[in-house]
Write a protein that holds these residues in place. Sequence first.
Motif, short mmCIF file in Angstrom:
data_model
loop_
_atom_site.label_atom_id
_atom_site.label_comp_id
_atom_site.label_asym_id
_atom_site.label_seq_id
_atom_site.Cartn_x
_atom_site.Cartn_y
_atom_site.Cartn_z
N ILE A 40 0.85 -1.21 0.00
CA ILE A 40 0.00 0.00 0.00
C ILE A 40 0.88 1.25 0.00
O ILE A 40 1.66 1.46 0.92
CB ILE A 40 -0.92 0.02 1.24
N GLY A 41 0.74 2.09 -1.03
CA GLY A 41 1.50 3.33 -1.11
C GLY A 41 2.87 3.05 -1.70
O GLY A 41 3.86 2.92 -1.00
N ILE A 42 2.95 2.96 -3.05
CA ILE A 42 4.14 2.36 -3.67
C ILE A 42 5.11 3.35 -4.29
O ILE A 42 6.19 2.96 -4.73
CB ILE A 42 3.73 1.33 -4.75
N ASP B 136 -1.78 2.43 -5.40
CA ASP B 136 -1.45 3.84 -5.15
C ASP B 136 -2.43 4.68 -5.98
O ASP B 136 -2.55 4.47 -7.19
CB ASP B 136 0.00 4.13 -5.58
N PRO B 137 -3.12 5.63 -5.35
CA PRO B 137 -4.13 6.40 -6.08
C PRO B 137 -3.56 7.59 -6.84
O PRO B 137 -4.27 8.23 -7.62
CB PRO B 137 -5.05 6.91 -4.95
N ASP B 138 -2.26 7.89 -6.65
CA ASP B 138 -1.75 9.20 -7.08
C ASP B 138 -0.80 9.11 -8.28
O ASP B 138 -0.34 8.04 -8.66
CB ASP B 138 -1.02 9.87 -5.93
N SER C 91 3.05 -1.84 4.26
CA SER C 91 2.86 -0.42 3.96
C SER C 91 3.87 0.40 4.74
O SER C 91 3.94 0.30 5.97
CB SER C 91 1.44 0.04 4.31
N THR C 92 4.66 1.19 4.02
CA THR C 92 5.65 2.02 4.70
C THR C 92 5.54 3.48 4.26
O THR C 92 5.33 3.77 3.07
CB THR C 92 7.10 1.53 4.44
N THR C 93 5.67 4.36 5.22
CA THR C 93 5.73 5.81 4.99
C THR C 93 4.55 6.30 4.16
O THR C 93 4.71 7.13 3.26
CB THR C 93 7.08 6.21 4.34
N THR C 94 3.40 5.81 4.45
CA THR C 94 2.19 6.18 3.70
C THR C 94 1.05 6.59 4.63
O THR C 94 0.48 7.67 4.48
CB THR C 94 1.76 4.98 2.82
N LEU C 95 0.71 5.74 5.58
CA LEU C 95 -0.53 5.97 6.33
C LEU C 95 -0.41 7.12 7.33
O LEU C 95 -1.43 7.71 7.72
CB LEU C 95 -0.98 4.67 7.02
C1 SAM Z 1 5.95 8.81 0.88
S1 SAM Z 1 5.43 7.65 -0.32
C2 SAM Z 1 6.10 6.14 0.32
C3 SAM Z 1 6.53 5.20 -0.75
C4 SAM Z 1 7.22 3.93 -0.30
N1 SAM Z 1 6.30 3.01 0.35
C5 SAM Z 1 8.40 4.18 0.60
O1 SAM Z 1 8.39 3.75 1.77
O2 SAM Z 1 9.35 4.80 0.14
C6 SAM Z 1 3.71 7.49 0.02
C7 SAM Z 1 2.93 6.91 -1.12
O3 SAM Z 1 1.59 6.65 -0.67
C8 SAM Z 1 0.67 7.02 -1.68
N2 SAM Z 1 -0.64 7.22 -1.05
C9 SAM Z 1 -1.17 8.37 -0.56
N3 SAM Z 1 -2.41 8.15 -0.07
C10 SAM Z 1 -2.66 6.82 -0.23
C11 SAM Z 1 -3.77 5.98 0.07
N4 SAM Z 1 -4.86 6.46 0.66
N5 SAM Z 1 -3.68 4.67 -0.24
C12 SAM Z 1 -2.56 4.17 -0.84
N6 SAM Z 1 -1.49 4.93 -1.15
C13 SAM Z 1 -1.53 6.23 -0.86
C14 SAM Z 1 1.31 8.24 -2.32
O4 SAM Z 1 0.82 8.48 -3.61
C15 SAM Z 1 2.78 7.85 -2.31
O5 SAM Z 1 3.14 7.16 -3.48
#
Ligand code: SAM
Length: 270
Positions: free
Chosen positions: A48-50, A71-73, A121-125
């Motif tokens: 989650i959040g790639i 990833d929605p973005d 999931s890392t650095t996302t939520l």
């Molecule tokens: C800071 S990046 C982290 C990427 C990677 N996991 C890392 O640790 O380097 C956060 C990612 O989460 C995505 N993101 C944001 N809101 C999200 C959501 N509700 N569900 C899934 N991904 C999301 C962003 O588009 C972004 O690609």
Amino acid sequence: MSNIYPKSGKYSDLDNVYAECSGPGGLELTEFMANKMNVSAGARLLDIGIERGFQTCFLAKEYGALVIGIDPDDDRSDGIAHIEHLLRNARKWGVEDQVIGLKLGVPETRFSSNTFDFVHSTTTLEMVRGIFGLDLYRQCLAEVFRVLRPGGIFGLGEPMHRDIPIPLDLAPIYTKGGGVGPEGWSACFATMEETAAVCCEVGFEVIESGNAPDAWNWWTEFSKHDPHCKADPEGEAKIIQQDGGRWLTYGYVIARKPQQADAHHRLIGT
Ligand SMILES: C[S@@+](CC[C@H](N)C(=O)[O-])C[C@H]1O[C@@H](n2cnc3c(N)ncnc32)[C@H](O)[C@@H]1O
């Protein structure tokens, strides 16, 4: 190359790693999490959040997992959807048969319940918590709980803060800015104990939680190699330098969905 990270140590161009990930730790963080989660070959794993999918490809290549990355973005540098970058990287890494990218996010994934063996999931939520609040954060964790099979494992890694008040000189930088609302970055970062408690609230059994021993090394690497930090040394890089590991850390929670988990679905109304 560090002995405790033999898999990620193979990817030693940190400028490239930090350009394709987006957060402290890069592939070393993923190796740390995957080892804690005991990710196995052939397992179905949701990432989650790639961002550009480097960690997703790493989980496929180095652990043999079958990975769906969501990833929605779109990428903030080039406007291309993150899942397109994932496909580009999957071809480069030779894991296109093991990786699928979908443009969607938590908490509305639309996957069937009990689908995955692992969720990573890392650095996302933490950004969801900072921007949209604790209720939506809790809904995201409840969604992870729903889509994991009973016995499945969730590995959650986030920027967190130590369980101490913000040092006085750091308060002004953490309580404003970050584009995350009036409370600034402080709204994003919780303690490891607070994060583990929300996991328990939605039904998880916490197997292990802690602040990663290499957290400060990961933040330092991030400040030196992340392209946005490099482009703006007075921004996040300066905050990290000023903190120096006093308040900011990187925490993780490894949690299991209990075998008898149905009662908890009421939390998300399923
Ligand atoms: C800071 S990046 C982290 C990427 C990677 N996991 C890392 O640790 O380097 C956060 C990612 O989460 C995505 N993101 C944001 N809101 C999200 C959501 N509700 N569900 C899934 N991904 C999301 C962003 O588009 C972004 O690609």
